[in-house]
Enzyme design. Structure first.
Site, short mmCIF file in Angstrom:
data_model
loop_
_atom_site.label_atom_id
_atom_site.label_comp_id
_atom_site.label_asym_id
_atom_site.label_seq_id
_atom_site.Cartn_x
_atom_site.Cartn_y
_atom_site.Cartn_z
CD GLN A 158 -3.20 -0.66 0.09
OE1 GLN A 158 -3.44 0.68 -0.38
NE2 GLN A 158 -3.81 -1.64 -0.52
CB ALA A 196 3.21 -3.29 -10.84
CB CYS A 198 -9.34 -9.65 0.10
SG CYS A 198 -8.12 -8.80 -0.55
C1 PLP Z 1 -3.16 -5.67 -2.64
C2 PLP Z 1 -2.54 -6.11 -1.57
C3 PLP Z 1 -1.82 -7.40 -1.33
C4 PLP Z 1 -1.87 -8.34 -2.72
O1 PLP Z 1 -1.35 -7.98 -3.94
P1 PLP Z 1 -1.55 -8.60 -5.22
O2 PLP Z 1 -0.53 -7.64 -6.27
O3 PLP Z 1 -3.04 -8.10 -5.58
O4 PLP Z 1 -1.24 -10.02 -4.98
C5 PLP Z 1 -1.05 -7.74 -0.41
N1 PLP Z 1 -0.99 -6.78 0.70
C6 PLP Z 1 -1.63 -5.64 0.83
C7 PLP Z 1 -1.54 -4.69 1.73
C8 PLP Z 1 -2.23 -5.13 -0.42
O5 PLP Z 1 -2.88 -4.20 -0.38
#
Ligand code: PLP
Length: 376
Positions: free
Chosen positions: A179, A200, A325
């Site tokens: 994030q 990315a 999620c």
């Molecule tokens: C979105 C997110 C993930 C997962 O990343 P992906 O590239 O979608 O697998 C993991 N940790 C955090 C804090 C996220 O916001």
């Protein structure tokens, strides 16, 4: 009808410059970077260049970067890779209750494999007490994993302080920086981390591209068995367009991050002040100052988050309750399980003042309407 996307924490649109940078690598420079011919060498040169760019951005050395398919893979690789590599030396992992599922879920898996996991609680603003981390460390502790900023409530955690403690005690330290990477300064040395995950698509890059930073000397088991890619650490043919697009997103962040932080912080303040001024019994979740520039998380007494989400969607506003999620799961989010009616508005580059005016017009009306229905 106006359409306002306010779910940048779930994913961002790829920057057109990112898309442009990727195109040649689907068709012209398409060869396998491992191939010894000139076609392959051109692709390998592109991957090397991208690695240099992201390493510099992170304050790392190029060979400390492993390209992955995204944040989930990087987190899995860090947690499982560190755990299996340290098996025999210790079996204890420290993390927090507010991590992304891509950390929590591998930890549950490891518990079934005989590891033991301490999940530190957070205070009302989503903060972890570094002293609690210090106290949780035992001679068996092999890994500490604490996210840089929470994806739901936006709280930025004291990573450097925790990193200092981990280093003092000789424990490997990982942070999920998905994030923050590309949004606020993220430097591996300043944060005192050994392992760091980034993705990315959370900062205007392509989906399916990420990285795991592995500080030189950190013991991490191989996390994808197969070919010799990424110095035998992560097999599979490189996603060359994805890697090139990832590096382009980093270049754009390098030159525009400070301005984006300012822009988003201004919009964030406007949303928060507007909502708290216009809607009674509304509450800001997370930390008042230590929060992501683009994160607003609110709850409204007597209003169901899901219903509010549907009402806003009907008015063209796309946002979420908690994280994407958890929104797709039935139960309430694990971060905000105590708070009903929580709404996450996550802001990004394309959001304008007019968009915020629109939200400040629609949102109070929706909340009033749902409360009236609730009371009827
Ligand atoms: C979105 C997110 C993930 C997962 O990343 P992906 O590239 O979608 O697998 C993991 N940790 C955090 C804090 C996220 O916001």
């Amino acid at each position: 009808m106006r359409k306002v996307y306010l779910d940048y924490a779930a994913t961002t649109p790829a920057d057109p410059e990112v898309v442009q940078s990727m195109l040649p690598y689907f068709t012209y420079v398409f060869a396998n970077p491992l191939s010894v011919h000139d076609f392959g060498r051109s692709a390998a040169t592109a991957v090397d260049g991208a690695r240099d760019t992201v390493a510099r951005f992170l304050g790392a050395k190029p060979d400390e970067i492993v390209f992955t398919s995204g944040g989930t893979e990087s987190n899995n690789a860090a947690i499982k890779g560190a755990a299996f590599a340290a098996r025999g030396r210790g079996n204890h992992i420290i993390t927090t209750t507010i991590e992304h599922r891509a950390i929590l879920s591998p930890c549950v898996f490891l518990e079934r494999q005989g590891f033991s996991v301490t999940r530190l609680p957070v205070d009302g603003s989503g903060m972890v007490d570094p002293d609690a981390v210090r106290k949780a460390i035992t001679p068996q502790t092999i890994l500490i994993s604490v996210m840089h900023a929470n994806n739901e409530i936006g709280t930025i955690l004291p990573i450097a302080e925790i990193g200092g403690i981990a280093r003092e005690r000789g424990v490997l330290f990982h942070t999920d920086a998905v994030q923050t990477f590309g949004h606020i300064p993220v430097n591996a040395d300043d944060l005192m981390v050994d392992l760091l995950s980034a993705s990315a698509h959370k900062f205007y890059g392509p989906k399916g591209a990420g990285l795991l930073y592995i500080r030189k000397g950190s013991k991490i088991g191989r996390f994808m068995h197969g070919g010799s890619q990424e110095k035998n650490r992560r097999a599979s043919t490189h996603n060359v367009p994805g890697i090139v697009g990832f590096a382009k997103a980093v270049e754009i962040a390098e030159r525009g991050e400070a301005a984006e932080m300012q822009h988003l912080t201004r919009l964030r303040t406007k949303v928060i002040d507007g909502v708290l001024g216009k809607i009674r019994r509304a509450q800001l979740n997370g930390h008042p100052t230590e929060r992501l520039p683009g994160n607003v998380n609110l709850s409204f007494r007597n209003v169901q988050g899901e219903r509010l989400l549907r009402g806003l969607n009907a008015a063209g506003i796309g946002c979420s309750t908690g994280s994407a999620c958890s929104a797709s799961n039935t139960g309430p989010s694990h971060v905000l399980d105590a708070i009903s009616g929580s709404l996450r508005l996550s802001l990004g580059k394309q959001v304008t003042e007019e968009d915020i005016d629109y939200v400040l017009d629609i949102l109070p009306r929706e909340v009033r309407m749902l409360r009236a229905v609730e009371q009827a």
